[in-house]
Write an enzyme that holds these catalytic residues in place. Structure first.
Site, mmCIF file in Angstrom:
data_model
loop_
_atom_site.group_PDB
_atom_site.id
_atom_site.type_symbol
_atom_site.label_atom_id
_atom_site.label_comp_id
_atom_site.label_asym_id
_atom_site.label_seq_id
_atom_site.Cartn_x
_atom_site.Cartn_y
_atom_site.Cartn_z
ATOM 1 C CG HIS A 1 64.249 56.216 58.957
ATOM 2 N ND1 HIS A 1 65.080 57.087 58.291
ATOM 3 C CD2 HIS A 1 63.424 56.999 59.679
ATOM 4 C CE1 HIS A 1 64.767 58.339 58.598
ATOM 5 N NE2 HIS A 1 63.766 58.313 59.445
ATOM 6 C CG ASP B 1 67.048 56.214 55.501
ATOM 7 O OD1 ASP B 1 66.039 55.547 55.220
ATOM 8 O OD2 ASP B 1 67.253 56.697 56.632
ATOM 9 C CB SER C 1 62.395 61.137 58.071
ATOM 10 O OG SER C 1 63.535 61.162 58.862
HETATM 11 N N1 ARG Z 1 68.019 59.661 63.267
HETATM 12 C C1 ARG Z 1 67.080 59.515 62.189
HETATM 13 C C2 ARG Z 1 65.728 60.098 62.583
HETATM 14 O O1 ARG Z 1 65.241 60.281 63.545
HETATM 15 C C3 ARG Z 1 66.962 58.102 61.666
HETATM 16 C C4 ARG Z 1 66.411 57.070 62.607
HETATM 17 C C5 ARG Z 1 66.359 55.680 62.045
HETATM 18 N N2 ARG Z 1 67.670 55.028 61.971
HETATM 19 C C6 ARG Z 1 68.253 54.313 62.976
HETATM 20 N N3 ARG Z 1 69.469 53.842 62.807
HETATM 21 N N4 ARG Z 1 67.657 54.062 64.118
HETATM 22 O O2 ARG Z 1 64.984 60.036 63.254
HETATM 23 N N1 GLU Z 2 65.358 60.896 61.006
HETATM 24 C C1 GLU Z 2 64.453 61.975 61.345
HETATM 25 C C2 GLU Z 2 63.007 61.608 60.998
HETATM 26 O O1 GLU Z 2 62.660 60.459 61.117
HETATM 27 C C3 GLU Z 2 64.921 63.242 60.738
HETATM 28 C C4 GLU Z 2 66.101 63.710 61.481
HETATM 29 C C5 GLU Z 2 65.859 64.968 62.251
HETATM 30 O O2 GLU Z 2 65.313 64.924 63.365
HETATM 31 O O3 GLU Z 2 66.223 66.023 61.704
HETATM 32 O O4 GLU Z 2 62.191 62.435 60.723
#
Ligand code: ARG
Ligand code: GLU
Length: 719
Positions: free
Chosen positions: A86, A222, A654
């Site tokens: 991502h 991922d 991330s």
């Molecule tokens: N929750 C994770 C992070 O903030 C992954 C975001 C990307 N994945 C998604 N299905 N939108 O940010």
């Molecule tokens: N998916 C998040 C990122 O893009 C990390 C998840 C979190 O916030 O801990 O950094």
């Protein structure tokens, strides 16, 4: 005198709010003093010097701020960089076409000549960091106004950073820590030629999609792989085919030995933003006003998008990326307010504040300096909460209507024309609007947006007090009897902001048409809402925000002075941090225990050929059926996919490398559990887990699935 009082306070300490195990995002330069002993007692076999050192190579030389928003790590002596799928998503998408869809099919460069350049993508290393508090606050005096103080600080920062990078190709930035009680400088080296080496298909890299996002148990592969390129002198350079793979100062070794529950883990990366020292008043506002409002607005919008996307394939494709990004923080805020409640954060903060006040009141000097601090903050939040709510509604609901946001981007040009400027004088701006229009309408459906408009305006109407609503709501009430569907229908049918054709007509003859724009109903809606916001909300919001920050700065100082049983780590601010904890499952609710790892079997359990997010690639199924896991399975023959641990992480982490006690790579951080998303505000060790892709699954996909095992030859793999 003060010292004696402090000592007495220390002895009689009754504070219940001490730092919980595993909480904290620590500055690498202070690890030796603050954390090393604790880390070693928890399983670190090496030293703080191995993690951060400016005299010899250390782990920090392999940690990269990837594209400014994510983290990446260097895993080969030829500059191979590992991060999340991502995090590389935008680049993978940019190289994709309908005929050659890298998102769907994945991509593997078979040799360096096939690696794909990504204009604009950067990889930044930290050369060193330094405490510059005294220099930044030099010549700051008590008597200065806020504006004078701010100006002086900015001047100092500019002098210090210029001096730091003089005669080098390095960059430097300085950030405030502890609400501006301290300042640190980071000297950086930024590489500008970063190429895509490999990415799994989305059915692996995004497996589980939005349904599984922010959730454990998780099965998303991922990851994506890039390579940093340098010029012949191993220095950063713009893209050139003559560039060569960067030779890093440090290469992270990878462990295939696997993990056990309770093992030490450490995450090294660039966490974005946390607010751990807020008062109970602030947490109350977030939990009970702000998060619920934003969740409700996004939920309303997502429901409309979802329905239209399911009904129409074109809309589905147009809105899939937008939907994902709206859904990401919708789910995060929803988890956050639930998690804060479950952790009883407001009451725990209140107890802490009572104890804090008790301490303040035992010392005359503390009493005169800090006696009113909490009541001042409480008062500020009483009015701030209201402005913050109006701001949330403006940003999320009003600007959440695509056509309104789009019309807003025309303000400067229309204002210029109204003030008598000729189109020729602002041709550059007009051309920019033209190219933006093409991008905007490619992924825009006016019928969907009209429904969003009606629903979101109604939310504003129902939730914001009358006297705080923009004038246009009066008109909607009178002319349309507050029927927002009718109102939306009427403005969307008349406005020229809802089709590419009509907007281009306008842009091709702006002088002749701008008067029409001034009467355009969507433009009028935008204007009315915007002027209410700019006149009656933003100035008050900003000035309260400044006052609160100032009070928080004092509160932070006072806590560190008076409540000395606690180790204070600075809030995340996109600078390099270390966090450590252990591999650990958790109890999401009464009677339910989540295991600390997931396996390929779980992917097959979740398989659903009729739901995009849960389609399993046939090749992966074949490997599963043959149990062809090679050296990547654990002793019992299972192939692990992900694991969870108690590291304190946030957005920006991330892609961060996750290490074992020998500082070998065991995985890549990519998410947090839903129950733990409140850790940006209040950390509770029982609830908070970071989610990590097991490096054995990453290498299994590279080697067995993609047949790109040649990349492994570059890596240092410990079996
Ligand atoms: N929750 C994770 C992070 O903030 C992954 C975001 C990307 N994945 C998604 N299905 N939108 O940010
Ligand atoms: N998916 C998040 C990122 O893009 C990390 C998840 C979190 O916030 O801990 O950094």
């Amino acid at each position: 005198m003060k010292k004696i009082v402090l000592a007495i306070i220390l002895l009689s300490n009754s504070i219940t709010f001490t730092l919980k195990a595993d909480e904290g995002m620590w500055l690498p330069i202070f690890l030796k003093a603050l954390n090393e002993a604790d880390m070693q007692s928890k399983g670190l076999k090496l030293t703080a010097d191995d993690i951060y050192n400016i005299n010899k190579s250390s782990l920090k030389d392999a940690i990269v701020h990837f594209g400014g928003g994510c983290t990446g790590e260097i895993i080969s002596d030829k500059g191979l960089l590992l991060t999340n799928h991502h995090c590389g998503y935008g680049q993978i998408q940019a190289h994709s076409t309908v005929e050659n869809d890298l998102l769907t099919n994945g991509f593997w460069a078979k040799n360096q000549t096939e690696e794909l350049p990504n204009p604009g993508l950067t990889a930044t290393f930290i050369i060193r960091m330094e405490d510059v508090t005294a220099k930044v606050l030099a010549n700051i005096t008590e008597g200065m106004s806020d504006a004078e103080r701010e100006k002086k600080i900015l001047e100092n920062i500019s002098t210090i950073t210029k001096e730091a990078v003089k005669d080098t190709h390095y960059g430097a930035y300085i950030r405030p820590f502890y609400y501006g009680n301290e300042y640190y400088m980071f000297v950086t080296e930024t590489f500008r030629d970063v190429r895509l080496v490999g990415a799994p298909p989305s059915s692996i890299g995004k497996f589980g999609g939005d349904t599984d996002n922010w959730m454990w148990p998780r099965h998303t592969g991922d990851f994506s792989i890039f390579r940093v390129y340098a010029n012949k002198d191993n220095k950063p350079a713009d893209y050139s085919k003559d560039n060569v793979p960067y030779q890093p100062k440090y290469v992270i070794p990878i462990s295939l030995k696997g993990i056990q529950e309770g093992d030490f883990t450490m995450v090294y990366g660039f966490p974005g933003r946390t607010s751990e020292y807020l008062t109970s008043f602030a947490v109350d506002m977030i939990q009970n006003v702000s998060d619920p409002a934003k969740v409700k607005i996004r939920e309303t919008k997502l429901a409309i998008l979802d329905k239209d996307m399911k009904a129409n394939d074109k809309v589905r494709i147009q809105y899939s990326a937008k939907y994902a990004s709206i859904a990401n923080y919708w789910k995060k805020w929803d988890g956050e307010r639930n998690g804060l409640k479950k952790a009883d954060a407001i009451n725990k903060k209140k107890l802490f504040e009572q104890d804090f006040l008790a301490k303040v009141n035992t010392d005359d000097l503390a009493k005169s300096n800090y006696g009113n601090l909490l009541s001042d903050l409480e008062n500020k939040y009483k009015s701030f909460s209201n402005y913050n709510n109006q701001r949330d509604y403006f940003i999320e609901a009003i600007l959440g209507i695509e056509a309104v946001g789009f019309a807003y981007s025309y303000t400067a040009v229309i204002d210029a024309l109204s003030s008598g400027k000729k189109a020729a004088e602002i041709q550059k701006d007009i051309d920019r609007l033209k190219s933006n229009a093409t991008t905007f309408f490619k992924d825009y459906n006016a019928t969907t947006d009209e429904k969003v408009c009606a629903a979101l305006l109604k939310l504003v109407y129902d939730n914001i007090p009358k006297n705080e609503q923009a004038d246009i709501f009066n008109e909607i009430e009178k002319k349309h009897k507050a029927d927002f569907n009718k109102y939306a229908q009427s403005i969307y049918s008349k406005s020229f902001f809802t089709s590419e054709e009509s907007i281009l007509k306008f842009l091709n003859n702006p002088e002749g048409n701008y008067k029409k724009a001034l009467k355009d109903p969507i433009y009028l809606l935008m204007k009315s809402c915007y002027s209410k916001f700019a006149n009656d909300v933003l100035p008050q919001y900003n000035s309260l925000d400044i006052e609160i920050t100032k009070l928080n700065r004092v509160y932070m100082k006072a806590m560190r002075e008076l409540v000395t049983t606690k180790k204070y780590y600075p809030d995340a601010n996109s600078t390099l941090r270390v966090t450590y904890g252990k591999v650990d499952g958790y109890y999401p609710k009464d009677g339910v225990k989540y295991n600390y790892y997931t396996t390929l079997d779980g992917i097959m359990e979740k398989e659903n050929p009729s739901v995009d997010e849960f389609i399993v690639h046939p090749k992966l199924k074949e490997l599963y059926n043959k149990k062809d896991y090679g050296q990547y399975a654990d002793k019992s023959g299972e192939l692990h996919v992900a694991f969870c641990a108690s590291n304190h992480t946030t957005g920006g982490n991330s892609g961060s490398p996750v290490f074992n006690g020998n500082l070998e790579l065991i995985g890549t951080n990519f998410d947090r559990n839903w129950e733990g998303t409140m850790s940006d505000i209040f950390y509770n060790p029982n609830q908070v887990r970071n989610i990590i892709l097991d490096v054995r699954y990453t290498l299994f996909i590279v080697d067995k699935f993609a047949g790109a095992g040649y990349l492994l030859n570059e890596m240092k793999i410990n079996k």
